[in-house]
Design a protein around this motif. Structure first.
Motif, PDB file in Angstrom:
ATOM      1  N   TRP A 110       0.796  -1.085   0.182  1.00 49.56           N
ATOM      2  CA  TRP A 110       0.064   0.034  -0.055  1.00 49.56           C
ATOM      3  C   TRP A 110       0.941   1.149  -0.167  1.00 49.56           C
ATOM      4  N   VAL A 111       1.780   1.449   1.045  1.00 49.09           N
ATOM      5  CA  VAL A 111       2.641   2.417   0.796  1.00 49.09           C
ATOM      6  C   VAL A 111       3.619   2.729  -0.256  1.00 49.09           C
ATOM      7  N   TYR A 112       4.165   1.608  -0.846  1.00 50.79           N
ATOM      8  CA  TYR A 112       4.824   1.757  -2.102  1.00 50.79           C
ATOM      9  C   TYR A 112       4.045   2.096  -3.284  1.00 50.79           C
ATOM     10  N   PHE A 113       2.754   1.786  -3.292  1.00 49.14           N
ATOM     11  CA  PHE A 113       2.004   2.281  -4.401  1.00 49.14           C
ATOM     12  C   PHE A 113       1.943   3.792  -4.460  1.00 49.14           C
ATOM     13  N   TYR A 114       1.787   4.482  -3.412  1.00 47.61           N
ATOM     14  CA  TYR A 114       1.924   5.636  -3.249  1.00 47.61           C
ATOM     15  C   TYR A 114       3.328   6.439  -3.359  1.00 47.61           C
ATOM     16  N   MET A 115       4.263   5.558  -3.038  1.00 55.33           N
ATOM     17  CA  MET A 115       5.531   6.374  -3.070  1.00 55.33           C
ATOM     18  C   MET A 115       6.340   6.096  -4.471  1.00 55.33           C
ATOM     19  N   LEU A 116       6.165   4.922  -5.288  1.00 51.24           N
ATOM     20  CA  LEU A 116       6.953   4.740  -6.068  1.00 51.24           C
ATOM     21  C   LEU A 116       6.806   5.709  -7.309  1.00 51.24           C
ATOM     22  N   PRO A 117       5.447   6.248  -7.694  1.00 50.23           N
ATOM     23  CA  PRO A 117       5.322   7.136  -8.794  1.00 50.23           C
ATOM     24  C   PRO A 117       6.089   8.185  -8.617  1.00 50.23           C
ATOM     25  N   ASP A 118       6.416   8.763  -7.567  1.00 47.39           N
ATOM     26  CA  ASP A 118       7.664   9.945  -7.215  1.00 47.39           C
ATOM     27  C   ASP A 118       8.671   9.716  -6.975  1.00 47.39           C
ATOM     28  N   SER A 119       9.339   9.799  -8.160  1.00 47.98           N
ATOM     29  CA  SER A 119      10.871   9.669  -8.152  1.00 47.98           C
ATOM     30  C   SER A 119      11.620  10.500  -7.166  1.00 47.98           C
ATOM     31  N   ASP A 120      11.157  11.464  -6.858  1.00 53.39           N
ATOM     32  CA  ASP A 120      12.109  12.665  -6.292  1.00 53.39           C
ATOM     33  C   ASP A 120      11.776  12.183  -4.669  1.00 53.39           C
ATOM     34  N   LEU A 121      10.584  11.872  -4.317  1.00 60.67           N
ATOM     35  CA  LEU A 121      10.482  11.434  -3.158  1.00 60.67           C
ATOM     36  C   LEU A 121      11.397  10.243  -2.737  1.00 60.67           C
ATOM     37  N   VAL A 122      11.379   9.075  -3.527  1.00 61.43           N
ATOM     38  CA  VAL A 122      12.192   8.023  -3.181  1.00 61.43           C
ATOM     39  C   VAL A 122      13.630   8.503  -3.356  1.00 61.43           C
TER      40      VAL A 122
END
Length: 253
Positions: A110-122
């Motif tokens: 669930w948390v990766y679903f929201y994190m992975l689209p944002d490469s800057d966040l990662v």
């Protein structure tokens, strides 16, 4: 006997479970922390398989957080990781397996679903980790490939995230009912693997400040995810996790 080496993905919740277990048992260890994908080579080089956590001991590699907990229990029985009676042990082992199978994969997806689209966040989260500098430099370059691999391995899709959301909600409701009477621990009168496992695996959607590695800030995630996580923090299960971390998560010396 030399201190065992714990190879981790620094912010992995299963790795947090392993760290906390060893800390609770009072077993000295060294940690080799890595970023996703890069961890596989580190584990293999250390003598493990591919997954993390992997605990490298004089007896060989232990490649699962629950197996690490059972190993720690044999070496530090005074820590009572699995309770003080056989009845408690059976209940704790059942809860640990329940959380490992029915919570951990779902909070992660669930948390990766929201994190992975944002490469800057990662990239920002990776830069905060106690991991090798080379990995931090290389991850932004290879992240598009790493992201594809993670989505495939964990089946991270919109439908998958929705199913995981339901699993998390049901688990929080189940544990909320168990702790709504104010009990300090899930089983017995002391911290056990039931508490450590639930708190660790729930932590990535609750972001307790005592977690053993930097986690993604709630405000950095999309508003939909942030709102859901703040709501979970206010549930009986979320408050239980916050208290267990606050009262019992101690960094090793």
């Amino acid at each position: 006997m030399s201190s065992p080496l714990l190879v981790t993905i620094t912010f992995s919740h299963y790795c947090e479970k392993a760290r906390w277990t060893l800390d609770r048992a009072g077993i000295p260890y060294r940690e080799s922390g890595h970023l996703p994908a890069f961890h596989a080579l580190a584990v293999r080089r250390a003598g493990g398989r591919r997954s993390a956590p992997s605990l490298i001991t004089d007896e060989g590699a232990i490649n699962d957080s629950t197996d690490i907990a059972r190993w720690a229990d044999r070496r530090a029985p005074e820590a009572n990781l699995y309770g003080k009676t056989e009845v408690e042990r059976r209940e704790i082992e059942a809860l640990e397996d329940h959380f490992d199978e029915d919570l951990g994969p779902h909070t992660r997806r669930w948390v990766y679903f929201y994190m992975l689209p944002d490469s800057d966040l990662v990239k920002r989260l990776s830069a905060m980790q106690p991991a090798p500098a080379l990995e931090k430099r290389l991850l932004p370059i290879f992240f598009p490939v790493v992201r594809v691999g993670m989505r495939k391995a964990m089946r991270i899709t919109a439908d998958g995230a929705e199913r995981s959301l339901g699993k998390i909600e049901r688990m929080f409701e189940e544990i909320g009912k168990k702790v709504e009477d104010g009990r300090p621990f899930l089983v017995g009168d002391a911290l056990t693997m039931a508490d450590i496992t639930f708190a660790s695996l729930a932590a990535v959607v609750l972001a307790p400040p005592e977690y053993g590695a930097p986690l993604c800030s709630l405000d950095a995630l999309p508003a939909e995810a942030t709102s859901r996580m703040r709501a979970w923090q206010e549930t009986p299960a979320g408050k239980f996790v916050a208290r267990v971390f606050r009262d019992w998560r101690r960094a090793r010396a």
